[in-house]
Write an enzyme that holds these catalytic residues in place. Sequence first.
Site, short mmCIF file in Angstrom:
data_model
loop_
_atom_site.label_atom_id
_atom_site.label_comp_id
_atom_site.label_asym_id
_atom_site.label_seq_id
_atom_site.Cartn_x
_atom_site.Cartn_y
_atom_site.Cartn_z
N GLU A 441 0.83 -1.21 0.00
CA GLU A 441 0.00 0.00 0.00
C GLU A 441 0.86 1.26 0.00
OE1 GLU A 441 -2.72 -0.81 -0.84
OE2 GLU A 441 -2.95 -2.82 -0.05
N GLY A 442 1.98 1.19 -0.67
CA GLY A 442 2.92 2.31 -0.74
C GLY A 442 4.00 2.14 0.30
#
Length: 598
Positions: A441-442
């Site tokens: 998620e980054g």
Amino acid sequence: MTTYKAPIQDTLFVLNDVLGYQRYSNLPGFSDATPDVLEAILAEGAKLAENVMHPLNRVGDMEGCVRHDDGSVTTPKGFKDAYDQYREGGWMGLAAPAEFGGQGLPYAVHTAVSEYMISANMALMMYPGLTQGAIAAIVTHGSDEQKATWLPKLIEGGWTGTMNLTEPHCGTDLGLLRTKAVPNGDGSYRISGQKIFISAGEHDMSDNIVHLVLARAEGAPEGVKGISLFIVPKFKLDASGNPGERNTLSCGSIEEKMGIHGNSTCVMNYDEAEGMLLGELNGGLKAMFTMMNEARLGVGLQGLSVSEIAYQNAVSYAKDRLQGRSLSGAKAPDKKADPIIVHPDIRRSLMTMKAFNEAGRALALWTAIKSDVAHRAGDDKDRQAADDYTGLMTPVVKGVLTDKGFDHAVMAQQVFGGHGYVEEHGMSQFVRDARIAMIYEGANGIQALDLVGRKLAQNGGRAVQAFFKEVGEFCEENRADEKMAPFTKALKKGLNDLQAATMWLVQNGMAKPDNAGAASTDYMHLFGLVALGYMWAQMARSAQAKLAEGANGATVFYDTKLVTARFFMERIMPETATRLARISSGADTLMALPAEAF
């Protein structure tokens, strides 16, 4: 074998006494979660987490998921039954809109319960966790028809959802993606391409899997401006809205991973699979961030949750393991050695984890309440302020809580010594599972760049200035209270360091972008220290108030809160000075060596 006990008393203290949860009873959903109802929900969620999900944690790690020759995937033994109990209990729809079958309760309640379940079994909880992101995207960007078609089954849990972003050549830089979407002429599209690292991409726990897939429509602009988001189900729906013909997509393989073995992380192949546009054409980035922000807060919660269960098991081991004698004299003279919990260095580890977990829980719940206000408040100004806060804190919650969650899983493993390194005691799994939360998620470096490069300057710095004002006013309001001095003085010093770091970035980051990049991770952690310190200062004030009222038989609980708060302020908060010094050193040395010198 590891154990887990949900920290219900701590959650209730944070929600009721520290954050003033009942103050929001005028917002939709909050009035339904009265104190008695809230406590009952937490108790039932704890039972499911402790008795059903946690016993399967090691099972999932050892067995993993199995892909069969036809592309189907079998989850570890017991996972489907546990998920069925989760679904039948209505947990998926706890905070989802009532009009689509959800219970409409606050997101803060969902967050509180989710912590327990993630602590109990992170890999298992990723299946419903990804579904929450899909629900949020469809609620925000779906047409009325799409909402009616997909949301009831997703919210009920009969269907699950995924996010399909990453490709073999394309991670964070989504402008490079190659998955294409060709219109069929009837409003649908043919989706073709390959996605990797797709959590819960294929499994046996739900009747359908609703994939949300980023792709570039035929003729779309290059880069991120040409990205669209599509709903691509595993099974197409028949005339009655039930799963029918199999769509032309498949799981090509399951990734061989370091941890979270109980989750099927898939390579997904799309071969002209039928999909429907979600949101606007070429507006996929906006829709994606609805999913991503939901997921990033959830991943931050994963960091906290693993830290909590690792801490609990380290405490239990430290109380039982006999090794050496206390430096100040034998504490268990009737035994051949003292339990290792008497040793200062073991205490340092345990107190560090404890102080982080309790402040991290408060920060996660506070951010969840702000999200509720942003989505449910009737006043535009209140919604804007809450949305500002949530946007600002999302990279901090994701980055800091997962970095520290992994650090503390390792710290807990160290308490076990050699026993922590062998699989029998379960600490290795916590370390391996926690590691992914820093990446997906980054990756956390991206979170730090998002904070420094985008969030600080957004709307003229409105969000960060509001945060500075809130913390500063808290310190000023409590300055004359001698009992609060140990907390407010340390917090004010941390705030001063954060403001100095922010000013340094303003003066040095724009003219030389590498300065901002070099400072970003330290700045994110500096921000996190102040945010966690602010939570501790509020908890200290609430604990003192409770003690003054008589504590209602919980004196030890509140006294422990005050000692832990002092530990944070004395031993952890001073790190703000170190972070500021690193930030102020700039990028010159960091960027000086040519690539070939490495």
